[in-house]
Each structure stands twice: as C-alpha cells, then as structure tokens.
Design a protein around this motif. Structure first.
Motif, mmCIF file in Angstrom:
data_model
loop_
_atom_site.group_PDB
_atom_site.id
_atom_site.type_symbol
_atom_site.label_atom_id
_atom_site.label_comp_id
_atom_site.label_asym_id
_atom_site.label_seq_id
_atom_site.Cartn_x
_atom_site.Cartn_y
_atom_site.Cartn_z
ATOM 1 N N LEU A 197 -11.803 -5.084 1.317
ATOM 2 C CA LEU A 197 -10.908 -3.979 1.630
ATOM 3 C C LEU A 197 -10.289 -3.423 0.349
ATOM 4 O O LEU A 197 -10.260 -2.212 0.130
ATOM 5 C CB LEU A 197 -9.814 -4.479 2.578
ATOM 6 N N SER A 198 -9.833 -4.280 -0.546
ATOM 7 C CA SER A 198 -9.171 -3.809 -1.763
ATOM 8 C C SER A 198 -10.143 -3.112 -2.710
ATOM 9 O O SER A 198 -9.752 -2.215 -3.451
ATOM 10 C CB SER A 198 -8.463 -4.955 -2.472
ATOM 11 N N ARG A 199 -11.408 -3.483 -2.679
ATOM 12 C CA ARG A 199 -12.402 -2.826 -3.550
ATOM 13 C C ARG A 199 -12.539 -1.343 -3.222
ATOM 14 O O ARG A 199 -12.823 -0.542 -4.102
ATOM 15 C CB ARG A 199 -13.766 -3.513 -3.428
ATOM 16 N N THR A 200 -12.311 -0.984 -1.966
ATOM 17 C CA THR A 200 -12.461 0.422 -1.585
ATOM 18 C C THR A 200 -11.418 1.310 -2.254
ATOM 19 O O THR A 200 -11.638 2.504 -2.402
ATOM 20 C CB THR A 200 -12.370 0.606 -0.052
ATOM 21 N N TRP A 201 -10.297 0.734 -2.685
ATOM 22 C CA TRP A 201 -9.223 1.507 -3.309
ATOM 23 C C TRP A 201 -9.143 1.303 -4.817
ATOM 24 O O TRP A 201 -8.339 1.937 -5.482
ATOM 25 C CB TRP A 201 -7.886 1.154 -2.690
ATOM 26 N N ARG A 202 -9.950 0.420 -5.360
ATOM 27 C CA ARG A 202 -9.822 0.051 -6.772
ATOM 28 C C ARG A 202 -9.895 1.268 -7.704
ATOM 29 O O ARG A 202 -9.034 1.446 -8.562
ATOM 30 C CB ARG A 202 -10.876 -0.968 -7.169
ATOM 31 N N GLU A 203 -10.894 2.099 -7.544
ATOM 32 C CA GLU A 203 -11.064 3.258 -8.432
ATOM 33 C C GLU A 203 -9.867 4.202 -8.327
ATOM 34 O O GLU A 203 -9.355 4.690 -9.333
ATOM 35 C CB GLU A 203 -12.353 3.992 -8.094
ATOM 36 N N ARG A 204 -9.449 4.439 -7.121
ATOM 37 C CA ARG A 204 -8.300 5.328 -6.904
ATOM 38 C C ARG A 204 -7.034 4.768 -7.538
ATOM 39 O O ARG A 204 -6.266 5.489 -8.166
ATOM 40 C CB ARG A 204 -8.106 5.515 -5.404
ATOM 41 N N LEU A 205 -6.803 3.472 -7.386
ATOM 42 C CA LEU A 205 -5.619 2.855 -7.976
ATOM 43 C C LEU A 205 -5.707 2.838 -9.500
ATOM 44 O O LEU A 205 -4.710 3.068 -10.187
ATOM 45 C CB LEU A 205 -5.420 1.444 -7.425
ATOM 46 N N ASP A 206 -6.900 2.594 -10.046
ATOM 47 C CA ASP A 206 -7.082 2.635 -11.494
ATOM 48 C C ASP A 206 -6.748 4.026 -12.037
ATOM 49 O O ASP A 206 -6.109 4.160 -13.084
ATOM 50 C CB ASP A 206 -8.511 2.251 -11.890
ATOM 51 N N GLU A 207 -7.182 5.067 -11.329
ATOM 52 C CA GLU A 207 -6.883 6.432 -11.746
ATOM 53 C C GLU A 207 -5.378 6.692 -11.681
ATOM 54 O O GLU A 207 -4.802 7.319 -12.570
ATOM 55 C CB GLU A 207 -7.639 7.435 -10.884
ATOM 56 N N ARG A 208 -4.740 6.219 -10.641
ATOM 57 C CA ARG A 208 -3.288 6.397 -10.515
ATOM 58 C C ARG A 208 -2.562 5.679 -11.648
ATOM 59 O O ARG A 208 -1.609 6.206 -12.222
ATOM 60 C CB ARG A 208 -2.812 5.891 -9.153
ATOM 61 N N SER A 247 0.837 -1.206 0.000
ATOM 62 C CA SER A 247 0.000 0.000 0.000
ATOM 63 C C SER A 247 0.868 1.252 0.000
ATOM 64 O O SER A 247 0.582 2.218 -0.714
ATOM 65 C CB SER A 247 -0.933 0.003 1.203
ATOM 66 N N GLN A 248 1.918 1.239 0.787
ATOM 67 C CA GLN A 248 2.830 2.381 0.811
ATOM 68 C C GLN A 248 3.496 2.560 -0.548
ATOM 69 O O GLN A 248 3.663 3.686 -1.012
ATOM 70 C CB GLN A 248 3.906 2.191 1.877
ATOM 71 N N GLN A 249 3.859 1.465 -1.181
ATOM 72 C CA GLN A 249 4.548 1.547 -2.470
ATOM 73 C C GLN A 249 3.672 2.164 -3.556
ATOM 74 O O GLN A 249 4.193 2.734 -4.507
ATOM 75 C CB GLN A 249 5.043 0.168 -2.906
ATOM 76 N N VAL A 250 2.359 2.058 -3.434
ATOM 77 C CA VAL A 250 1.477 2.678 -4.435
ATOM 78 C C VAL A 250 0.959 4.033 -3.967
ATOM 79 O O VAL A 250 0.069 4.602 -4.579
ATOM 80 C CB VAL A 250 0.312 1.745 -4.855
ATOM 81 N N GLY A 251 1.514 4.537 -2.865
ATOM 82 C CA GLY A 251 1.223 5.899 -2.455
ATOM 83 C C GLY A 251 0.085 6.077 -1.473
ATOM 84 O O GLY A 251 -0.387 7.192 -1.285
ATOM 85 N N ILE A 252 -0.345 5.020 -0.821
ATOM 86 C CA ILE A 252 -1.407 5.137 0.178
ATOM 87 C C ILE A 252 -0.759 5.561 1.497
ATOM 88 O O ILE A 252 0.261 5.015 1.902
ATOM 89 C CB ILE A 252 -2.161 3.802 0.357
ATOM 90 N N SER A 253 -1.340 6.531 2.165
ATOM 91 C CA SER A 253 -0.771 7.015 3.419
ATOM 92 C C SER A 253 -0.971 5.997 4.538
ATOM 93 O O SER A 253 -1.889 5.170 4.489
ATOM 94 C CB SER A 253 -1.419 8.343 3.820
ATOM 95 N N LEU A 254 -0.135 6.093 5.544
ATOM 96 C CA LEU A 254 -0.249 5.187 6.691
ATOM 97 C C LEU A 254 -1.575 5.386 7.417
ATOM 98 O O LEU A 254 -2.145 4.427 7.939
ATOM 99 C CB LEU A 254 0.929 5.384 7.650
ATOM 100 N N GLU A 255 -2.092 6.593 7.427
ATOM 101 C CA GLU A 255 -3.386 6.838 8.068
ATOM 102 C C GLU A 255 -4.502 6.084 7.335
ATOM 103 O O GLU A 255 -5.373 5.482 7.955
ATOM 104 C CB GLU A 255 -3.705 8.344 8.102
#
Length: 154
Positions: free
Chosen positions: A87-98, A56-64
């Motif tokens: 849990l991973s579904r909550t970040w899917r859109e954000r990661l796709d955009e990144r 998660s850190q490697q793809v730019g997600i903050s520790l918070e």
C-alpha cells in the motif's frame, strides 16, 4: 468479537476524538461490529487503520484516496506487514515529490528571508510586471515541480 475495543477505548488509544472515529466509520475508513445493544466494537487491528488515516492526512492525502488505499487491504484478515508495504509503495513517488518541493520551498524562503537585501530587483521571489501570471495561478517559482529553478538569492 475477541479483544475488541469500545469507541472510547479506541479514541484513548489512538488519540482521535470519538466524533472523528464515527466520521471515519461513516466514510468506510474503519469498521466496527455492533453488540446486541447496538454499541460499536472495534477489532484491535483498527488501531493501525486509524494511525494510517491520521498520518496520511498529515502529509496531505485526501480521505477519498485514503479510503481507496484501505479498500485494497484484505477484509478477511488483519493486514500483514507485506500488505502495508504494498500500500505504501503506491504513494512513494508522490511523497518523495512532496518532500522535494517542501525542501525547495524551505530553502528558497530561508535564502530570501535570510539575505536581508530587501531588493525587489534582485530577490528570487520577485516577479517583474507579474510575468508569471501567464503560466497560471499560484506561487509559480517556488512550487512548480518542472519549472527551471529561479536565480540564486542575492
């Protein structure tokens, strides 16, 4: 604890320094129980949490944000594959955009660097009279997700 790991074992298995593991524990990202001699013991399931934190850190997600996500996992049992999938579904859109933005950045830089024109009048990265400054700070043409694409490379 049954099948517990010492901090040294967790460090060796995860590839994360012991100091980082203590920091993760202080932030509530991972959990340890203490022995009678006050030594940390980690359940084997903490290996997955450490791996999740690292990637998660490697793809730019903050520790918070990572902590909030991990807090959504059940505490009474080891998380199931369904728990991790939710849990991973909550970040899917954000990661796709990144991913989209990184691809655009790569392609625009390849075009600019690869064309060899060195013409500031025609280059897609050129910003005459700093006109993009009025839109805010940063690399406006390359990374803003909702801006029109710049002209094709020369």
């Amino acid at each position: 604890m049954h099948e517990s790991l010492t901090i040294g074992q967790l460090s060796a298995r995860s590839g994360v320094a012991q100091s980082a593991l203590r920091y993760y524990e202080r932030l509530g990202l991972i959990h340890a129980e203490r022995t009678g001699g006050n030594q940390r013991r980690y359940a084997r399931t903490e290996l997955r949490r450490v791996a999740f934190v690292r990637i998660s850190q490697q793809v730019g997600i903050s520790l918070e944000e990572i902590r909030a996500a991990l807090d959504s996992l059940p505490s009474s049992r080891a998380p199931s594959p369904d728990d991790w999938a939710a849990l991973s579904r909550t970040w899917r859109e954000r990661l796709d955009e990144r991913i989209r933005l990184l691809g655009k950045l790569r392609d625009d830089l390849d075009g600019c660097i690869g064309c060899g024109c060195l013409s500031l009048q025609r280059c897609t990265l050129y910003n005459p009279d700093d006109t993009l400054a009025g839109e805010g700070p940063g690399a406006r043409r390359l990374v803003l997700p909702h801006r029109e694409d710049p002209p094709a490379p020369c």
